[in-house]
Design an enzyme around this catalytic site. Structure first.
Site, PDB file in Angstrom:
ATOM      1  CB  CYS A 101      -0.942   0.005   1.194  1.00 34.53           C
ATOM      2  SG  CYS A 101      -2.070  -1.377   1.193  1.00 34.53           S
ATOM      3  CG  HIS A 241      -2.922   3.620   2.715  1.00 39.02           C
ATOM      4  ND1 HIS A 241      -3.422   3.441   1.439  1.00 39.02           N
ATOM      5  CD2 HIS A 241      -3.072   2.425   3.350  1.00 39.02           C
ATOM      6  CE1 HIS A 241      -3.835   2.196   1.312  1.00 39.02           C
ATOM      7  NE2 HIS A 241      -3.649   1.566   2.452  1.00 39.02           N
ATOM      8  CG  ASN A 270      -6.735  -0.366   1.723  1.00 37.82           C
ATOM      9  OD1 ASN A 270      -6.079   0.098   0.787  1.00 37.82           O
ATOM     10  ND2 ASN A 270      -6.174  -0.898   2.793  1.00 37.82           N
TER      11      ASN A 270
HETATM   12  N1  ACO Z   1     -18.648  -8.302   9.870  1.00 36.71           N
HETATM   13  C1  ACO Z   1     -19.062  -8.654  11.102  1.00 36.71           C
HETATM   14  N2  ACO Z   1     -18.238  -9.115  12.044  1.00 36.71           N
HETATM   15  C2  ACO Z   1     -16.915  -9.194  11.724  1.00 36.71           C
HETATM   16  C3  ACO Z   1     -16.419  -8.851  10.451  1.00 36.71           C
HETATM   17  C4  ACO Z   1     -17.353  -8.388   9.507  1.00 36.71           C
HETATM   18  N3  ACO Z   1     -16.992  -8.005   8.268  1.00 36.71           N
HETATM   19  N4  ACO Z   1     -15.094  -9.053  10.441  1.00 36.71           N
HETATM   20  C5  ACO Z   1     -14.748  -9.507  11.667  1.00 36.71           C
HETATM   21  N5  ACO Z   1     -15.849  -9.604  12.438  1.00 36.71           N
HETATM   22  C6  ACO Z   1     -15.956 -10.064  13.813  1.00 36.71           C
HETATM   23  C7  ACO Z   1     -14.806 -10.948  14.209  1.00 36.71           C
HETATM   24  O1  ACO Z   1     -15.067 -12.291  13.814  1.00 36.71           O
HETATM   25  C8  ACO Z   1     -14.791 -10.813  15.705  1.00 36.71           C
HETATM   26  O2  ACO Z   1     -15.824 -11.614  16.228  1.00 36.71           O
HETATM   27  P1  ACO Z   1     -15.610 -12.389  17.638  1.00 36.71           P
HETATM   28  O3  ACO Z   1     -15.389 -11.300  18.641  1.00 36.71           O
HETATM   29  O4  ACO Z   1     -16.894 -13.120  17.781  1.00 36.71           O
HETATM   30  O5  ACO Z   1     -14.405 -13.244  17.435  1.00 36.71           O
HETATM   31  C9  ACO Z   1     -15.207  -9.344  15.907  1.00 36.71           C
HETATM   32  O6  ACO Z   1     -15.846  -8.929  14.677  1.00 36.71           O
HETATM   33  C10 ACO Z   1     -14.047  -8.417  16.203  1.00 36.71           C
HETATM   34  O7  ACO Z   1     -13.034  -8.678  15.249  1.00 36.71           O
HETATM   35  P2  ACO Z   1     -11.730  -7.819  15.219  1.00 36.71           P
HETATM   36  O8  ACO Z   1     -10.863  -8.271  14.086  1.00 36.71           O
HETATM   37  O9  ACO Z   1     -11.101  -7.810  16.576  1.00 36.71           O
HETATM   38  O10 ACO Z   1     -12.347  -6.380  14.890  1.00 36.71           O
HETATM   39  P3  ACO Z   1     -11.665  -4.968  14.940  1.00 36.71           P
HETATM   40  O11 ACO Z   1     -12.464  -4.055  15.782  1.00 36.71           O
HETATM   41  O12 ACO Z   1     -10.180  -5.036  15.170  1.00 36.71           O
HETATM   42  O13 ACO Z   1     -11.872  -4.464  13.436  1.00 36.71           O
HETATM   43  C11 ACO Z   1     -10.664  -4.308  11.363  1.00 36.71           C
HETATM   44  C12 ACO Z   1     -11.336  -5.226  12.374  1.00 36.71           C
HETATM   45  C13 ACO Z   1     -11.724  -3.373  10.781  1.00 36.71           C
HETATM   46  C14 ACO Z   1     -10.067  -5.157  10.260  1.00 36.71           C
HETATM   47  C15 ACO Z   1      -9.562  -3.489  12.086  1.00 36.71           C
HETATM   48  O14 ACO Z   1      -8.720  -4.321  12.832  1.00 36.71           O
HETATM   49  C16 ACO Z   1      -8.742  -2.720  11.123  1.00 36.71           C
HETATM   50  O15 ACO Z   1      -9.207  -1.797  10.486  1.00 36.71           O
HETATM   51  N6  ACO Z   1      -7.449  -3.009  10.983  1.00 36.71           N
HETATM   52  C17 ACO Z   1      -6.581  -2.360  10.031  1.00 36.71           C
HETATM   53  C18 ACO Z   1      -6.692  -3.109   8.787  1.00 36.71           C
HETATM   54  C19 ACO Z   1      -6.160  -2.336   7.630  1.00 36.71           C
HETATM   55  O16 ACO Z   1      -6.495  -1.204   7.408  1.00 36.71           O
HETATM   56  N7  ACO Z   1      -5.309  -2.988   6.875  1.00 36.71           N
HETATM   57  C20 ACO Z   1      -4.738  -2.469   5.740  1.00 36.71           C
HETATM   58  C21 ACO Z   1      -3.685  -1.450   6.101  1.00 36.71           C
HETATM   59  S1  ACO Z   1      -2.255  -1.572   5.159  1.00 36.71           S
HETATM   60  C22 ACO Z   1      -2.803  -1.804   3.667  1.00 36.71           C
HETATM   61  O17 ACO Z   1      -3.582  -1.024   3.218  1.00 36.71           O
HETATM   62  C23 ACO Z   1      -2.405  -3.052   2.962  1.00 36.71           C
END
Ligand code: ACO
Length: 315
Positions: A101, A241, A270
């Protein structure tokens, strides 16, 4: 952007998710998805044609075409060579740049350095991705986050103002496993077993990526301002980004620049290395950036890789 729009509501019928969950965690409402048969170079070439037209030059005047991408048309030859052929940049040398990215900013800095050395006069820098090919559409924690698209910019020698100023870039390969597509390369070649294990799809430890993205982009912006002898108060527009609105908000808070932070992640999700280029283009077109403005760009991606630069908009 490719024509097809995939909304959060549409995703509700693909994986177990809701519009509310996606929007509240990411700030995304919809993303664009390329058509079958439409490859990364098709998106990149379209963006390139518009950038060349905007710059008022012909494709034959380009000395360099660099495509930042993690979703190339093929392992080789480079996507940049396919773009070259489509736009008729027959006098350019062409290569792809892999920094996930962070690719567009890395490519911009590469072009800046080549121009500064006198080796290149006109460089075309493209960020292009067909992320949808490399996503596991059964994994709700990743497939909701990404979209397809492309953006491009022409960088030229001379011109008014300071243009692209110094960049700050860094990498940490010890964290590569937190965000990668582990299968399909020489480490883990294509096999039935590898595909059954879905290792040819993007994998990510979301929470870890989140924390590092906030820290690294914030640090990089502070370092880039310092390196270029400007302060946050001098900057008209900050373009990060476009990974997640919560990452962007956390950076805004730390830098105290929420009023000048640009985001369009709601519309495109993204788009990896294309995201910065698309946001820069929109910021110019909607008047957020005008001639003489100082702009800060910052990126974070797989590797991990990160960076920031300052530019003075010259057009
Ligand atoms: N819909 C509903 N529930 C979901 C989804 C979804 N799409 N995805 C995950 N969940 C659930 C999980 O299973 C978990 O359930 P559980 O508690 O029963 O196990 C719960 O939601 C919480 O999951 P987390 O992964 O802990 O959720 P979090 O609040 O951390 O949000 C997210 C996840 C949005 C991916 C966040 O961690 C994030 O934004 N991270 C950065 C990711 C990113 O931007 N990456 C790219 C950056 S670099 C690049 O661009 C390559």
């Amino acid at each position: 952007m490719p024509e097809k729009v995939l909304t959060n509501k549409d995703l509700e019928s693909i994986v177990d998710t809701t519009d509310e969950w996606i929007y509240s965690r990411t700030g995304m409402r919809e993303r664009h998805i390329a058509a079958d048969g439409q490859a990364t170079s098709d998106l990149g070439a379209e963006a390139a044609k518009r950038a060349i037209e905007d710059a008022g030059i012909s494709a034959e005047e380009l000395d360099l075409v660099v495509v930042a991408t993690l979703s190339p048309d093929m392992f080789f030859p480079s996507t940049a060579c396919f773009v070259q052929e489509k736009i008729g940049a027959k006098n350019a040398f062409c290569f792809d740049l892999g920094a996930a990215c962070s690719g567009f900013l890395y490519a911009m800095d590469n072009a800046r350095a080549q121009i500064a050395s006198g080796a290149v006069r006109n460089a075309l820098v493209i960020g292009a991705e067909k992320m949808s090919t490399f996503l596991d559409w059964e994994d709700r924690s990743t497939c909701i986050l990404f979209g397809d698209g492309a953006g491009a910019a022409v960088l030229q020698a001379g011109g008014e103002g300071r243009g692209v100023m110094d960049s700050v870039m860094g990498s940490d390969g010890s964290l590569a496993g937190l965000l990668s597509t582990p299968g399909g390369g020489s480490r883990n070649p294509i096999s039935h077993e590898m595909i059954d294990q879905k290792q040819h799809y993007l994998q990510m430890q979301g929470r870890e990526v989140f924390k590092h993205a906030v820290t690294r982009m914030t640090e990089a912006v502070v370092q880039a301002l310092d390196k270029n002898g400007v302060s946050a108060a001098d900057i008209k527009c900050f373009i990060p980004h476009q990974a997640n609105v919560r990452i962007i908000d956390a950076i805004s808070k730390r830098l105290k620049v929420a009023d000048r932070m640009y985001t369009n992640v709601e519309k495109y999700a993204n788009t990896s290395s294309a995201a910065l280029a698309i946001a820069l283009d929109e910021a110019v077109k909607d008047g957020s950036i005008t001639k003489g403005d100082l702009v800060v760009l910052t990126v974070f991606g797989g590797g991990f890789t990160w960076g920031a630069n300052v530019l003075e908009w010259g057009k």
